[in-house]
Write an enzyme that holds these catalytic residues in place. Structure first.
Site, mmCIF file in Angstrom:
data_model
loop_
_atom_site.group_PDB
_atom_site.id
_atom_site.type_symbol
_atom_site.label_atom_id
_atom_site.label_comp_id
_atom_site.label_asym_id
_atom_site.label_seq_id
_atom_site.Cartn_x
_atom_site.Cartn_y
_atom_site.Cartn_z
ATOM 1 N N GLN A 20 -11.100 -10.113 -11.447
ATOM 2 C CA GLN A 20 -11.910 -9.283 -12.346
ATOM 3 C C GLN A 20 -13.218 -10.015 -12.629
ATOM 4 O OE1 GLN A 20 -9.775 -5.886 -12.735
ATOM 5 N NE2 GLN A 20 -11.525 -6.262 -14.070
HETATM 6 N N1 GTP Z 1 -1.368 0.829 -0.598
HETATM 7 C C1 GTP Z 1 -1.450 -0.470 -0.845
HETATM 8 N N2 GTP Z 1 -1.648 -0.881 -2.100
HETATM 9 C C2 GTP Z 1 -1.705 -2.212 -2.330
HETATM 10 C C3 GTP Z 1 -1.560 -3.156 -1.291
HETATM 11 N N3 GTP Z 1 -1.655 -4.394 -1.832
HETATM 12 C C4 GTP Z 1 -1.843 -4.223 -3.163
HETATM 13 N N4 GTP Z 1 -1.861 -2.904 -3.464
HETATM 14 C C5 GTP Z 1 -2.045 -2.325 -4.792
HETATM 15 O O1 GTP Z 1 -3.337 -2.692 -5.246
HETATM 16 C C6 GTP Z 1 -3.332 -2.940 -6.643
HETATM 17 C C7 GTP Z 1 -3.906 -4.303 -6.934
HETATM 18 O O2 GTP Z 1 -3.020 -5.321 -6.510
HETATM 19 P P1 GTP Z 1 -3.002 -6.794 -7.156
HETATM 20 O O3 GTP Z 1 -2.103 -7.621 -6.312
HETATM 21 O O4 GTP Z 1 -2.735 -6.731 -8.608
HETATM 22 O O5 GTP Z 1 -4.525 -7.209 -6.939
HETATM 23 P P2 GTP Z 1 -5.221 -8.605 -7.236
HETATM 24 O O6 GTP Z 1 -6.121 -8.882 -6.096
HETATM 25 O O7 GTP Z 1 -4.203 -9.638 -7.551
HETATM 26 O O8 GTP Z 1 -6.096 -8.260 -8.526
HETATM 27 P P3 GTP Z 1 -6.639 -9.284 -9.637
HETATM 28 O O9 GTP Z 1 -5.460 -10.031 -10.147
HETATM 29 O O10 GTP Z 1 -7.304 -8.471 -10.699
HETATM 30 O O11 GTP Z 1 -7.642 -10.154 -8.948
HETATM 31 C C8 GTP Z 1 -1.878 -2.768 -7.090
HETATM 32 O O12 GTP Z 1 -1.732 -1.491 -7.639
HETATM 33 C C9 GTP Z 1 -1.096 -2.908 -5.815
HETATM 34 O O13 GTP Z 1 0.100 -2.167 -5.845
HETATM 35 C C10 GTP Z 1 -1.359 -2.682 0.048
HETATM 36 O O14 GTP Z 1 -1.228 -3.411 1.019
HETATM 37 N N5 GTP Z 1 -1.310 -1.322 0.194
#
Ligand code: GTP
Ligand code: MG
Lengths: 352, 185
Positions: free
Chosen positions: B70
């Site tokens: 974020q």
């Molecule tokens: N369809 C799909 N959705 C995904 C995939 N990987 C993650 N998501 C979705 O994307 C969203 C963000 O995933 P996170 O793992 O929380 O993202 P992050 O990069 O850790 O985000 P921050 O912690 O804010 O930096 C979630 O709703 C997940 O379910 C994927 O390979 N396919």
């Protein structure tokens, strides 16, 4: 936030620092050993609490000692008759403090896996504040070459030109080599009712952008939803399997269900949510939250498909990333019961 | 003995690698880490800070630092640069609107001296979503071909949901790091 590490902090040839790094690595490996030998289910709340409080005690001791060293250095320099104290002495004091701050940061990093997120955040903030004060201290103790006006020009020019603020390198707008296609979506509408069903479609991601005074009804499930620049709109959506990313909305009512909901730059808007994880806001204010209240034919099945058939009450567990204190953020609130809309029913047989 | 040789010696004993995962918010970093660790990915909140996971991978111990993406958290990324062996840059391949943000943040990161020696794996995540850009397209948008010649890098398409591509990516990363650090084994 844009503060840079004092440059001498990253000097890796300093033997004292080498030792610190060495010790840190030792500690890291010791920790792994300790964790490996732990039984798998040691996450009983009492042991966590124990570690959290011992971490906090250790952290705040170290922090206080750094603060007093900063204060001391400042005092010594201001009280010594001449400001010409050996600059290399200043430098080594500053370097020591900087090492101590780095250690504090590492202590936090090593322990963050069990700390509650609020503690992590506020500790991060404290470390960052310490760096800031160290930086201003170093600016005081080791002043840059003084900027002085040449006396020659003073009588001619009443207002000397201020040194120009250096602009950061302007990043040239990205020049896309691939024609970046637009994702499917509804864009640039004013005063319309927009209806879309994802039932039976293969759409994966969908975008609503630049809508003004529209009513939007989306039924069926989709993997990802992006909302961008909406003004004075009502948006009702069926469940999203992945995440909803919202950026720049004002005076809207949004009824949304999703695995994750991330809200950026929202103003004066009401969110009716069902969400599996904690909704977050960033750079927002005047946003209010209530539980999801949408109904259309077949919604039960869609909610099940998305794993959202159970009310988790997470709609009220909002994290404000801009708000670092334990007290309630002033940027959001729970929408009072009497101001909530009652259940919204929409039709599900929209053309797609 | 120089610092690097001390680090190497200790790491060698432990066969440890330090991996830093960064990328814009919502790109799927936390989901990827939990997926490779075989954990439940159905309830993940946006990361307010960072997580550390220690994963045994082949004969190595990976210390994976997953730092929140974020906007508010991005200024903390640089606190984690030190001693990074492998950098994983995660891209949401379905988020077309923010690709320029994504490019800008990656470019800034790669200017960072403390990361100069680390291997770079770019994961074009969310390939399971219909309409997502392919790894080739992402590579072009990010202009990867123009990267500094000394950098070891690779881009791999993946999905944290299906798991596709994750092993391919991490296999490359671990081998690449191993060939630099544990060359003498
Ligand atoms: N369809 C799909 N959705 C995904 C995939 N990987 C993650 N998501 C979705 O994307 C969203 C963000 O995933 P996170 O793992 O929380 O993202 P992050 O990069 O850790 O985000 P921050 O912690 O804010 O930096 C979630 O709703 C997940 O379910 C994927 O390979 N396919
Ligand atoms: Mg995360």
């Amino acid at each position: 936030m844009e503060d840079d590490d004092p440059s001498f902090a990253t000097e890796t040839l300093d033997p004292a620092l080498q030792k610190k790094h060495h010790d840190m690595l030792e500690r890291l490996s010791a920790r792994h050993q300790a964790r490996k030998s732990d039984s798998p289910d040691t996450s009983s709340s009492s042991s966590t609490l124990e570690s959290t409080s011992s971490f906090l005690a250790k952290f705040s001791d170290a922090r206080r000692s750094i603060e007093s060293r900063i204060a001391e250095s400042r005092f010594v320099s201001s009280s010594s008759a001449s400001s010409s104290t050996d600059p290399s002495k200043h430098k080594s004091d500053l370097a020591d403090i900087s090492v101590a701050i780095n250690d504090l940061e590492k202590l936090l990093a090593e322990n963050s896996y069990f700390l509650p997120s609020y503690e992590v955040r506020s500790s991060l903030k404290m470390v960052s504040d310490l760096k800031q004060s160290l930086e201003s201290l170093s600016a005081e103790l080791i002043p840059k070459k003084k900027f002085s006006f040449k006396s020659k020009s003073t009588n001619k020019k009443p207002e000397p030109k201020l040194p120009e603020i250096q602009k950061p390198d302007v990043v040239s707008p990205p020049n896309f080599l691939v024609p970046v296609r637009d994702s499917p979506g509804l864009r640039n509408k004013h005063g319309e009712t927009l209806v879309k069903s994802f039932k039976g479609s293969s759409i994966g991601e969908f975008t609503l952008s630049d809508l003004d005074s529209c009513q939007v009804q989306l039924t069926g499930t989709v993997n990802a939803l992006f909302l961008h620049r909406l003004k004075n709109c009502n948006v009702y959506t069926g469940p999203v399997i992945g995440s909803i990313l919202i950026d720049d909305v004002e005076d809207c009512v949004l009824v949304l269900a999703s695995h994750q909901i991330r809200i950026h730059c929202a103003r004066k808007s009401d969110f009716y949510l069902r969400v599996r994880s904690r909704p977050i806001i960033e750079d927002s204010n005047g946003v209010r939250f209530a539980p999801y209240c949408l109904d259309y034919k077949g919604i039960e099945e869609d909610l099940k498909t998305a794993g959202l058939d159970e009310e988790t009450n997470n709609w009220a567990n909002v994290d404000d990333f801009r708000w670092l204190r334990a007290v309630q953020s002033p940027n959001w609130s729970v929408l009072p019961g009497e101001e909530r809309v009652s259940s919204v029913s929409i039709s599900s047989n929209a053309d797609s | 003995m120089g610092l690097l040789s001390i680090i190497r010696k200790i790491k060698k004993k432990e066969k440890e690698m330090r991996i830093l995962m960064v990328g814009l918010d919502n790109s799927g970093k936390t989901t990827i880490v939990l997926k490779i660790n075989g954990e439940d990915t159905s309830v993940i909140s946006p990361t307010l800070g960072f997580n550390i996971k220690t994963i045994v991978y082949q004969k190595y111990t990976l210390n994976i630092w997953d730092v929140g993406g974020q906007k508010t958290i991005r200024s903390y990324w640089r606190n984690y640069f030190e001693q990074t062996d492998g950098l994983v840059w995660v891209v949401d391949s379905s988020d077309l609107r923010r690709l320029d943000d994504c490019k800008m943040e990656l470019d800034n990161l790669l200017k960072e001296e403390r990361l100069a020696g680390s291997s770079l794996l770019i994961l074009a995540n969310k390939q399971d979503i219909q309409g997502a850009l392919t790894p080739d397209e992402i590579g072009k948008v990010l202009n990867l071909e123009s990267m500094d010649k000394s950098r070891h890098w690779k881009i791999v398409g993946c999905s944290a949901y299906t798991g596709e591509g994750l092993l391919e990516g991490f296999d490359w990363l671990v081998q690449d790091i191993a060939s630099r650090i544990y060359m003498l084994d």
